[in-house]
Design an enzyme around this catalytic site. Structure first.
Site, mmCIF file in Angstrom:
data_model
loop_
_atom_site.group_PDB
_atom_site.id
_atom_site.type_symbol
_atom_site.label_atom_id
_atom_site.label_comp_id
_atom_site.label_asym_id
_atom_site.label_seq_id
_atom_site.Cartn_x
_atom_site.Cartn_y
_atom_site.Cartn_z
ATOM 1 N N GLY A 252 6.515 6.153 -2.419
ATOM 2 C CA GLY A 252 5.460 6.819 -1.639
ATOM 3 C C GLY A 252 6.130 6.573 -0.308
ATOM 4 O O GLY A 252 6.876 5.917 0.128
ATOM 5 N N LYS A 253 5.203 7.400 0.703
ATOM 6 C CA LYS A 253 5.701 7.233 2.155
ATOM 7 C C LYS A 253 5.874 5.958 2.634
ATOM 8 O O LYS A 253 6.786 5.763 3.261
ATOM 9 C CB LYS A 253 4.833 8.139 2.843
#
Ligand code: GLU
Length: 487
Positions: A252-253
């Site tokens: 994920g980011k």
């Protein structure tokens, strides 16, 4: 569904311009690219921009820049054109319309007459009955003529278990509940991804769809569209997800799915990044891991793509970068060092001499900036300011012995005399070490060598004095050591 095996391989990378290019995206691009290049085929870049609400300004340019940085080029695409353009979906609306009309005329697609509220009501009813919501259970008996203002839906006529083959996953299947009357054209006139990518792949002669495995669950719907159109599906190559460093969840980011160009800005080598990405979910086999782009292409094999998620680990990336730095030429190092130094230090002769030092110390180009900021390169260009205290080595290196500046001076004078006896042609770190070693061993290596090193660098930490003397040259070495006796 078997494609003609002799067809020229065509793959594509089809990002939606909804933000910056992240690791997962560029990894997909790399696999599609490597396979096309390996097979002597065609690689296409196509922008899937039919979801106008999610589009991000500047994203197309950013994707192009990211791909180019990493060394991926394409044969057909929005910036270079090609025989099957345009390569931006929003410029291809008439193409989708044509096929949509064809399906409508054949009675295989129909206008959806319901309002959003009505569909929501059907959904709620299904939920209450604990049944999956299927639009096809509410298919209108006499749909209105499609005038473009209503969504156009595919009429699924053959409700069955879908079976297909994935080049990575093998045989797959999904029950009839995976099939529904999906939307082909939305009421805003834009096609859905489901429909548009199939038409594009058809018109662009795509033979292999290389994409993330999140599309597997939609494949029964895609198959229904291929069937309605009466065309063969390309081969499906579903890539395993890119996982975080712990291998437990998708990247994920927050755990590193950052902008690819950030890596460029941090000084990573595109070759290292290419190599690193290729190994997320693929491996040619064997122990070796460091490969050039050309080697990866020549070894690339779909059969060796993993089914399980591949880990994205920044430490590993740094390792790849360090390995690829070793393959960089001295000239590349000279360039990278030079452009980071202030103009008064851009002396190529000195810079070439410190290349081995910099090679030893950096994992990425931007580490050169850290070396410069720490003053770790200054003393190669100008004599350092030194203090008497600095010349005396720390307690633990003196092994309890008291050392005065006079003692140090005596050693420094001896060193100058010794160095004087080395011919210019013999001036190298091994020779200098050999000449100094016995004296330093007798008098205390900590004391003697520290003083010499400090006289040359003015630093508590620096390469050893022999290496420094070698780089600085005989005259400068003697001058600096002499100056250290005059404090
Ligand atoms: N536009 C889709 C995406 O960005 C591409 C999927 C595909 O390759 O078919 O995820």
């Amino acid at each position: 569904m078997c494609m003609n095996e002799n067809k020229k391989v065509v793959t594509r990378f089809a990002p939606s311009p909804t933000g910056y290019m992240h690791v997962g995206g560029v990894r997909t691009a790399l696999f599609a690219y490597a396979f096309a290049r390996k097979m002597g085929g065609t690689f296409i870049l196509r922008f899937e921009d039919t979801d106008k609400a999610r589009e991000v300004e500047g994203s197309k340019e950013h994707i192009i820049e990211s791909l180019k940085w990493i060394g991926i080029d394409w044969d057909e695409g929005p910036d270079i054109g090609g025989p099957h353009g345009p390569y931006i979906q929003s410029e291809r609306l008439s193409h989708y319309k044509k096929y949509a009309q064809m399906l409508t005329d054949k009675g295989l697609a129909y206008a959806d007459p319901y309002t959003e509220e009505e569909i929501e009501k059907f959904r709620k009813e299904a939920e209450e009955k604990k049944e999956p919501f299927l639009y096809r259970n509410h298919r209108p008996e006499n749909p209105p003529a499609w005038d473009g203002s209503q969504p156009l839906r595919l009429k699924i006529t053959n409700i069955k278990t879908s079976k297909w083959y994935d080049e990575v996953r093998g045989d797959l299947e999904a029950g009839p509940e995976a099939l529904d009357d999906l939307i082909l054209i939305k009421s805003d006139g834009y096609p859905t991804y489901n429909f548009a990518h199939i038409i594009d792949d058809l018109e662009m002669n795509v033979t292999h769809i290389v994409r993330a495995d999140e599309f597997i669950s939609s494949t029964p719907k895609f198959l229904a569209i291929y069937e309605a159109l009466g065309i063969e599906a390309p081969k499906f190559v579903s890539l395993p997800p890119v996982m975080g460093a712990d291998g437990k969840k998708k990247l994920g980011k927050r755990d590193g799915a950052k902008d690819i160009l950030d890596y460029r800005n941090e000084g990573y080598l595109p070759e290292a990044f290419f190599n690193f990405l290729a190994f997320i979910g693929w491996n040619p086999g064997g122990e070796k891991e460091v490969y050039t782009k050309e080697e990866i292409i020549s070894l690339f094999d779909i059969a060796k793509i993993h089914t399980g998620g591949g880990k994205f680990n920044e430490e590993k990336l740094l390792w790849f970068n360090k390995e690829h730095l070793k393959l960089q030429s001295d000239e590349a190092f000279i360039n990278e060092i030079t452009k980071r130094l202030p103009t008064d230090k851009q002396n190529t002769e000195t810079i070439s001499k410190i290349v081995p030092i910099v090679r030893d110390h950096i994992s990425k180009w931007s580490d050169i900036e850290t070396m410069i900021a720490a003053g770790d390169l200054d003393y190669y260009f100008e004599a350092p300011k030194i203090s008497i205290e600095g010349l005396i080595c720390p307690e633990k290196l003196r092994k309890g012995k008291d050392v005065s500046y006079n003692d140090v001076k005596k050693h420094l004078v001896y060193i100058i005399d010794t160095l004087e006896n080395i011919a210019e042609s013999d001036w190298n770190s091994e020779k200098i070490k050999e000449m100094m070693w016995e004296y330093a061993s007798t008098e205390g290596r900590g004391i003697v060598l520290w003083a010499m090193r400090f006289a040359l660098s003015g630093k508590e930490k620096s390469p050893d004095p022999f290496v420094l003397a070698d780089i600085l040259g005989k005259q400068e070495t003697k001058n600096r050591i002499h100056n250290a006796t005059l404090l």
